[in-house]
Design a protein around this motif. Structure first.
Motif, PDB file in Angstrom:
ATOM      1  N   PRO A   8       1.902   6.651 -10.157  1.00  0.00           N
ATOM      2  CA  PRO A   8       1.689   8.061  -9.815  1.00  0.00           C
ATOM      3  C   PRO A   8       1.875   8.285  -8.322  1.00  0.00           C
ATOM      4  N   THR A   9       2.333   9.466  -7.957  1.00  0.00           N
ATOM      5  CA  THR A   9       2.539   9.787  -6.546  1.00  0.00           C
ATOM      6  C   THR A   9       1.710  10.989  -6.101  1.00  0.00           C
ATOM      7  N   THR A  10       0.855  11.483  -6.977  1.00  0.00           N
ATOM      8  CA  THR A  10       0.014  12.629  -6.636  1.00  0.00           C
ATOM      9  C   THR A  10      -1.396  12.145  -6.322  1.00  0.00           C
ATOM     10  N   ALA A  11      -1.860  12.392  -5.109  1.00  0.00           N
ATOM     11  CA  ALA A  11      -3.178  11.931  -4.679  1.00  0.00           C
ATOM     12  C   ALA A  11      -4.285  12.685  -5.408  1.00  0.00           C
ATOM     13  N   PRO A  12      -5.362  11.991  -5.782  1.00  0.00           N
ATOM     14  CA  PRO A  12      -6.511  12.680  -6.379  1.00  0.00           C
ATOM     15  C   PRO A  12      -7.144  13.693  -5.429  1.00  0.00           C
ATOM     16  N   ALA A  13      -7.066  13.428  -4.129  1.00  0.00           N
ATOM     17  CA  ALA A  13      -7.651  14.336  -3.135  1.00  0.00           C
ATOM     18  C   ALA A  13      -7.006  14.064  -1.788  1.00  0.00           C
ATOM     19  N   TRP A  14      -7.084  15.073  -0.912  1.00  0.00           N
ATOM     20  CA  TRP A  14      -6.565  14.954   0.455  1.00  0.00           C
ATOM     21  C   TRP A  14      -7.687  15.268   1.436  1.00  0.00           C
ATOM     22  N   SER A  15      -7.649  14.629   2.595  1.00  0.00           N
ATOM     23  CA  SER A  15      -8.619  14.926   3.650  1.00  0.00           C
ATOM     24  C   SER A  15      -8.005  14.514   4.988  1.00  0.00           C
ATOM     25  N   THR A  16      -8.714  14.769   6.061  1.00  0.00           N
ATOM     26  CA  THR A  16      -8.181  14.466   7.394  1.00  0.00           C
ATOM     27  C   THR A  16      -8.434  13.005   7.740  1.00  0.00           C
ATOM     28  N   ALA A  17      -7.415  12.364   8.316  1.00  0.00           N
ATOM     29  CA  ALA A  17      -7.471  10.938   8.631  1.00  0.00           C
ATOM     30  C   ALA A  17      -6.981  10.675  10.047  1.00  0.00           C
ATOM     31  N   HIS A  18      -7.388   9.536  10.584  1.00  0.00           N
ATOM     32  CA  HIS A  18      -6.875   9.074  11.867  1.00  0.00           C
ATOM     33  C   HIS A  18      -5.386   8.777  11.756  1.00  0.00           C
ATOM     34  N   GLY A  19      -5.007   8.116  10.669  1.00  0.00           N
ATOM     35  CA  GLY A  19      -3.594   7.893  10.392  1.00  0.00           C
ATOM     36  C   GLY A  19      -3.034   6.573  10.872  1.00  0.00           C
ATOM     37  N   ASP A  20      -3.778   5.852  11.721  1.00  0.00           N
ATOM     38  CA  ASP A  20      -3.290   4.558  12.218  1.00  0.00           C
ATOM     39  C   ASP A  20      -4.480   3.650  12.506  1.00  0.00           C
ATOM     40  N   LEU A  21      -5.385   3.578  11.558  1.00  0.00           N
ATOM     41  CA  LEU A  21      -6.642   2.853  11.767  1.00  0.00           C
ATOM     42  C   LEU A  21      -6.435   1.362  11.501  1.00  0.00           C
ATOM     43  N   HIS A  22      -6.214   0.614  12.558  1.00  0.00           N
ATOM     44  CA  HIS A  22      -6.108  -0.841  12.455  1.00  0.00           C
ATOM     45  C   HIS A  22      -6.908  -1.471  13.592  1.00  0.00           C
ATOM     46  N   TRP A  23      -6.965  -2.792  13.603  1.00  0.00           N
ATOM     47  CA  TRP A  23      -7.882  -3.502  14.501  1.00  0.00           C
ATOM     48  C   TRP A  23      -7.509  -3.376  15.972  1.00  0.00           C
ATOM     49  N   ALA A  24      -6.261  -3.104  16.290  1.00  0.00           N
ATOM     50  CA  ALA A  24      -5.871  -2.915  17.688  1.00  0.00           C
ATOM     51  C   ALA A  24      -6.210  -1.522  18.196  1.00  0.00           C
ATOM     52  N   ASN A  25      -6.615  -0.624  17.289  1.00  0.00           N
ATOM     53  CA  ASN A  25      -7.036   0.725  17.677  1.00  0.00           C
ATOM     54  C   ASN A  25      -8.537   0.926  17.554  1.00  0.00           C
ATOM     55  N   LEU A  26      -9.272  -0.176  17.374  1.00  0.00           N
ATOM     56  CA  LEU A  26     -10.726  -0.108  17.273  1.00  0.00           C
ATOM     57  C   LEU A  26     -11.354  -0.964  18.366  1.00  0.00           C
ATOM     58  N   ALA A  27     -12.416  -0.446  18.972  1.00  0.00           N
ATOM     59  CA  ALA A  27     -13.113  -1.161  20.039  1.00  0.00           C
ATOM     60  C   ALA A  27     -14.457  -1.672  19.544  1.00  0.00           C
ATOM     61  N   SER A  34      -7.114  11.012   0.483  1.00  0.00           N
ATOM     62  CA  SER A  34      -8.490  10.616   0.810  1.00  0.00           C
ATOM     63  C   SER A  34      -8.649   9.102   0.671  1.00  0.00           C
ATOM     64  N   GLY A  35      -9.329   8.509   1.634  1.00  0.00           N
ATOM     65  CA  GLY A  35      -9.497   7.064   1.666  1.00  0.00           C
ATOM     66  C   GLY A  35      -8.413   6.343   2.434  1.00  0.00           C
ATOM     67  N   TYR A  36      -7.484   7.091   3.013  1.00  0.00           N
ATOM     68  CA  TYR A  36      -6.317   6.492   3.663  1.00  0.00           C
ATOM     69  C   TYR A  36      -6.701   5.547   4.802  1.00  0.00           C
ATOM     70  N   ASP A  37      -7.609   5.966   5.676  1.00  0.00           N
ATOM     71  CA  ASP A  37      -7.968   5.129   6.826  1.00  0.00           C
ATOM     72  C   ASP A  37      -8.604   3.822   6.379  1.00  0.00           C
ATOM     73  N   ALA A  38      -9.532   3.886   5.435  1.00  0.00           N
ATOM     74  CA  ALA A  38     -10.170   2.675   4.929  1.00  0.00           C
ATOM     75  C   ALA A  38      -9.139   1.758   4.282  1.00  0.00           C
ATOM     76  N   GLY A  84      -9.578   6.111  -3.500  1.00  0.00           N
ATOM     77  CA  GLY A  84      -9.416   4.925  -2.673  1.00  0.00           C
ATOM     78  C   GLY A  84      -8.340   3.997  -3.194  1.00  0.00           C
ATOM     79  N   ARG A  85      -8.295   3.815  -4.511  1.00  0.00           N
ATOM     80  CA  ARG A  85      -7.275   2.936  -5.080  1.00  0.00           C
ATOM     81  C   ARG A  85      -5.880   3.535  -4.893  1.00  0.00           C
ATOM     82  N   PHE A  86      -5.765   4.843  -5.071  1.00  0.00           N
ATOM     83  CA  PHE A  86      -4.467   5.485  -4.824  1.00  0.00           C
ATOM     84  C   PHE A  86      -4.070   5.308  -3.354  1.00  0.00           C
TER      85      PHE A  86
END
Length: 233
Positions: A117-136, A153-157, A187-189
């Motif tokens: 499937p390509t349709t998300a169950p839900a959408w929300s606002t995200a950082h968009g590039d949440l990885h360990w080099a962008n976290l302090a 929804s759940g994209y950053d996690a 989250g799984r999507f």
């Protein structure tokens, strides 16, 4: 300091840090943007941004950590609160587009058994590039706000988890700490979305070492999705 051809020095990535400074709540821990200067030299545009100093520094020099970062319970609590607060921000900025999902997910997840499937169950606002080099750490700070906007929804996690897959201990810890975001239909999507993105970027030579783990995780997530569908039908 960022650089772009002058005819491309606009849009979401160029204005993201200033938009974040103006629109994001103070509850989201991030270095404040103090000053911006822009100039052009011939066909090139430049942008210099001055931020507050980040205490402690980034948790990894690269998005994929070599070892499990040692973080206190409070750090994870802060990250969960920050992502929850961010998800509720109203914006017309877009981090992930539906057109991309329709195009990329069938292509990069074609090895899975069945149509994805390509349709998300839900959408929300995200950082968009949440990885360990962008976290302090050890004091939580979230940096690099160029690409924030709406996403499944759940994209950053899901993205943080995907970048952790090279170190099983790290991935397991992320799954435990962010279970409320990952262990759901949304989250799984979102995991399948970010796996598609990282498999695509690996074709360009980025984080190629993650590919086997990404494909394996996609299979695990897909099995969970299809099992849930059978159970509820």
């Amino acid at each position: 300091m960022v650089h772009s051809p002058s005819d491309r020095a606009s849009g979401k990535l160029w204005t993201g840090p200033e938009d974040a400074e103006q629109l994001l709540p103070q509850e989201i821990p991030r270095p404040s943007l103090r000053r911006v200067r822009q100039w052009t030299e011939g066909e090139d545009a430049y942008r210099a941004e001055l931020y507050d100093h980040v205490s402690g520094g980034t948790l990894s020099p690269t998005p994929v950590p070599a070892v499990m970062p040692r973080l206190a319970t409070g750090w994870w609590e802060g990250l969960r609160k920050a992502l929850d607060c961010l998800s509720a921000v109203k914006t017309d900025r877009t981090a992930v587009r539906q057109a991309y999902l329709d195009r990329a997910m069938p292509k990069y997840l074609a090895f899975l058994d069945g149509p994805v499937p390509t349709t998300a169950p839900a959408w929300s606002t995200a950082h968009g590039d949440l990885h360990w080099a962008n976290l302090a750490g050890p004091e939580l700070g979230i940096m690099d706000w160029e690409g924030w906007g709406t996403a499944p929804s759940g994209y950053d996690a899901a993205l943080l988890h995907a970048y952790s897959l090279a170190t099983p201990e790290t991935a397991q810890h992320v799954r435990q700490e962010l279970a409320a975001l990952l262990d759901s239909d949304a989250g799984r999507f979102a995991e399948l979305v970010v796996i598609s993105e990282l498999l695509q970027s690996a074709e360009r030579g980025d984080n190629v070492e993650l590919v086997p783990a990404l494909r394996r995780r996609a299979g695990e997530v897909w099995q969970r999705i299809t099992t849930d569908e059978v159970t509820t039908s």
